[in-house]
Design a protein around this motif. Structure first.
Motif, mmCIF file in Angstrom:
data_model
loop_
_atom_site.group_PDB
_atom_site.id
_atom_site.type_symbol
_atom_site.label_atom_id
_atom_site.label_comp_id
_atom_site.label_asym_id
_atom_site.label_seq_id
_atom_site.Cartn_x
_atom_site.Cartn_y
_atom_site.Cartn_z
ATOM 1 N N SER A 34 0.833 -1.209 0.000
ATOM 2 C CA SER A 34 0.000 0.000 0.000
ATOM 3 C C SER A 34 0.864 1.254 0.000
ATOM 4 C CB SER A 34 -0.972 0.003 1.180
ATOM 5 O OG SER A 34 -0.286 0.187 2.395
ATOM 6 N N ASP A 43 -6.194 7.855 -0.677
ATOM 7 C CA ASP A 43 -6.445 6.645 -1.465
ATOM 8 C C ASP A 43 -7.113 5.577 -0.606
ATOM 9 O OD1 ASP A 43 -5.314 7.740 -3.762
ATOM 10 O OD2 ASP A 43 -3.324 6.945 -3.308
ATOM 11 N N ILE A 47 -11.677 3.761 0.041
ATOM 12 C CA ILE A 47 -12.187 2.379 0.111
ATOM 13 C C ILE A 47 -12.472 1.931 1.540
ATOM 14 C CG2 ILE A 47 -11.103 1.658 -2.052
ATOM 15 C CD1 ILE A 47 -8.960 0.228 -0.347
ATOM 16 N N ARG A 116 -8.001 -7.336 -1.847
ATOM 17 C CA ARG A 116 -8.963 -6.353 -2.362
ATOM 18 C C ARG A 116 -8.400 -4.938 -2.249
ATOM 19 N NH1 ARG A 116 -10.503 -10.939 -4.152
ATOM 20 N NH2 ARG A 116 -10.781 -11.993 -2.203
ATOM 21 N N SER A 121 -7.425 -3.145 -6.180
ATOM 22 C CA SER A 121 -7.424 -1.708 -6.464
ATOM 23 C C SER A 121 -6.402 -1.345 -7.539
ATOM 24 C CB SER A 121 -7.131 -0.911 -5.191
ATOM 25 O OG SER A 121 -8.180 -1.062 -4.262
ATOM 26 N N ASN A 164 -16.978 -0.805 -3.480
ATOM 27 C CA ASN A 164 -15.704 -0.100 -3.306
ATOM 28 C C ASN A 164 -15.442 0.170 -1.824
ATOM 29 O OD1 ASN A 164 -13.326 0.961 -4.505
ATOM 30 N ND2 ASN A 164 -14.084 3.025 -4.129
#
Length: 188
Positions: A34, A43, A47, A116, A121, A164
């Motif tokens: 990430s 970002d 989500i 996920r 993403s 999302n």
């Protein structure tokens, strides 16, 4: 040496330790990736929406539906078609509800964050869903488990596509693992 042979040589305590270590590694990889793929905290905020109704309707309720489907499968197929080599039984039998809760939480958070939150993403639904299923390779020798893990993988990916919302997929994954862990624990 086959994975099943290695697992048989581990004590229950060693097996549980390996599960926690593998999930910890997935969590570290997810967090590390990430930092590589996402520029800002915004970002992640996009989500990570805390939407209780969405989490309930797209996460918990479908998770319970999968549990019911699994129970149905266990009733119609002989155990040899869906048995994972006794690994889940060894992990969950005779454990406290608290242990099952913690382990199910760790698995849901670490796997959903990686597959996920990061992989889907960045690389998309198809890649993340296939990789999720591949990580569960111990299910590949049983056709019922193989079909199940691929179906669930694509379902979780689809739920993320629709909402999302990473909390939805974490709730779904947790619900399935926790309830099935309880079923194993209490031999229901």
């Amino acid at each position: 040496m086959k994975q099943s042979e290695i697992i048989k040589r581990l004590s229950d305590k060693e097996l549980k330790k390996q599960v926690f270590l593998s999930q910890g590694l997935l969590l570290i990889v997810g967090v590390g990736l990430s930092f590589i793929f996402f520029d800002t905290f915004a970002d992640w905020n996009s989500i990570m929406g805390w939407k209780p109704k969405q989490i309930l309707f797209y996460g918990v309720i479908p998770g319970l539906g999968i549990v019911l489907l699994d129970i149905f499968i266990m009733r119609i197929f002989p155990e040899k078609h869906y048995d994972d080599g006794g690994i889940n039984k060894r992990i969950f039998k005779n454990q406290s509800i608290g242990f099952i809760f913690v382990l199910s939480s760790l698995v849901a958070i670490s796997e959903e964050l990686l597959f996920r939150g990061v992989l889907q993403s960045v690389f998309g639904y198809l890649i993340a869903s296939i990789l999720f299923a591949v990580v569960h390779f111990r299910y590949f020798t049983k056709p019922v488990l193989l079909l199940s893990i691929f179906s669930i993988s694509f379902l979780i990916g689809y739920l993320f596509e629709v909402t999302n919302n990473l909390y939805v997929t974490i709730a779904f994954h947790f619900t399935v693992d926790f309830v099935l862990g309880l079923i194993i624990r209490f031999k229901l």
